[in-house]
Motif scaffolding. Structure first.
Motif, PDB file in Angstrom:
ATOM      1  N   ALA A  14      -6.913   1.374  -4.783  1.00  0.00           N
ATOM      2  CA  ALA A  14      -6.087   0.821  -3.711  1.00  0.00           C
ATOM      3  C   ALA A  14      -6.364  -0.673  -3.552  1.00  0.00           C
ATOM      4  O   ALA A  14      -5.437  -1.487  -3.425  1.00  0.00           O
ATOM      5  N   LEU A  27      -3.762  -3.901  -4.170  1.00  0.00           N
ATOM      6  CA  LEU A  27      -3.450  -4.872  -3.126  1.00  0.00           C
ATOM      7  C   LEU A  27      -3.840  -6.289  -3.537  1.00  0.00           C
ATOM      8  O   LEU A  27      -3.097  -7.246  -3.293  1.00  0.00           O
ATOM      9  N   LEU A  39      -6.886  -1.893   5.274  1.00  0.00           N
ATOM     10  CA  LEU A  39      -5.903  -1.040   4.616  1.00  0.00           C
ATOM     11  C   LEU A  39      -6.567  -0.086   3.626  1.00  0.00           C
ATOM     12  O   LEU A  39      -6.167   1.078   3.518  1.00  0.00           O
ATOM     13  N   LEU A  75       0.827  -1.205   0.000  1.00  0.00           N
ATOM     14  CA  LEU A  75       0.000   0.000   0.000  1.00  0.00           C
ATOM     15  C   LEU A  75       0.863   1.257   0.000  1.00  0.00           C
ATOM     16  O   LEU A  75       0.538   2.247  -0.669  1.00  0.00           O
ATOM     17  N   ALA A 102      -6.383   3.924   3.497  1.00  0.00           N
ATOM     18  CA  ALA A 102      -5.962   4.612   2.264  1.00  0.00           C
ATOM     19  C   ALA A 102      -6.919   5.741   1.913  1.00  0.00           C
ATOM     20  O   ALA A 102      -6.502   6.834   1.529  1.00  0.00           O
TER      21      ALA A 102
END
Length: 228
Positions: free
Chosen positions: A159, A163, A145, A111, A149
């Motif tokens: 994002a 990932l 996460l 990330l 973000a």
């Protein structure tokens, strides 16, 4: 125009000394920013995994992890964490090891590389460290996460795609390979201008001194070049 000083930082968002070192560097930068000829600096964060074999969902608290990982008695681990908490407090950070959720950090590093590509690496680094050490948030799962973000202005769908596809995993591995090439075995580790290494969470004054010294030498070098 004088070229900025480069500072490349190898760190892990699950490293308590890395967050302290980051804060101390920031305080050093604040101090030199007041100079008449303030040093200009470019900072880049690089990936380093302290415990790559850690599961995403670790069953236990930080004391359990360190006692098992380092083979230390629980009382000694508790004393060590208490000491780190005190050092962090002096740096202006409120560590909450009682809330901390130990996890694998490779996705967090992916990330960070995505955030770097989007021009948000510094904001993402700060958000991840704060989430992990002071808020007890999980930073190993994709859903969590992505939420973090979004908080720093990154697009949720992009994002998540980054990932899930592991698009930036090669960049993480490249950072780790560079760390091995430099001989870095512990973090935080600061590489200044590609040639000076600073190991550990040094106090703000240490960063001030290095930056002022390098900037002064750079100015002298440019003056000499101009005179030729």
């Amino acid at each position: 125009m004088t070229e900025p000083i480069s500072i490349d930082i190898w760190s892990d968002i699950a490293c308590p000394w890395c967050y302290i070192g980051k804060r101390n560097l920031e305080k050093g930068l604040e101090a030199v920013a007041a100079d008449e000829d303030a040093p200009q600096v470019n900072i880049t964060f690089h990936s380093f995994e302290l415990s790559p074999d850690t599961p995403v969902d670790f069953d236990g608290d930080e004391v359990d992890f360190l006692a098992g990982h380092k083979g230390m008695p629980r009382e000694q681990v508790e004393q060590m964490l208490s000491n780190v908490t005190g050092v962090a407090a002096n740096a202006g950070l409120e560590y909450r090891f009682d809330l901390l959720q130990h996890t694998n950090t490779v996705k967090a590093h992916e990330l960070l590389h995505f955030a770097k590509a989007e021009g948000r690496q510094h904001e993402m680094e700060e958000r991840l460290m704060s989430a992990y050490f002071t808020e007890g948030k999980h930073v190993g799962r994709i859903d969590d996460l992505v939420d973090l973000a979004v908080e720093v202005g990154l697009d949720a769908d992009r994002a998540r795609a980054a990932l899930e596809s592991e698009e930036f995993l090669p960049a993480v591995r490249q950072d780790q390979a560079q760390a091995r090439a430099y001989g870095i075995q512990g973090v935080p580790f600061f590489v200044v201008d590609g040639q000076y290494g600073i190991s550990g969470a040094q106090p703000p004054a240490a960063f001030e001194n290095v930056l002022r010294d390098l900037w002064s030498k750079r100015g002298e070098s440019e003056t000499e070049t101009a005179a030729v």
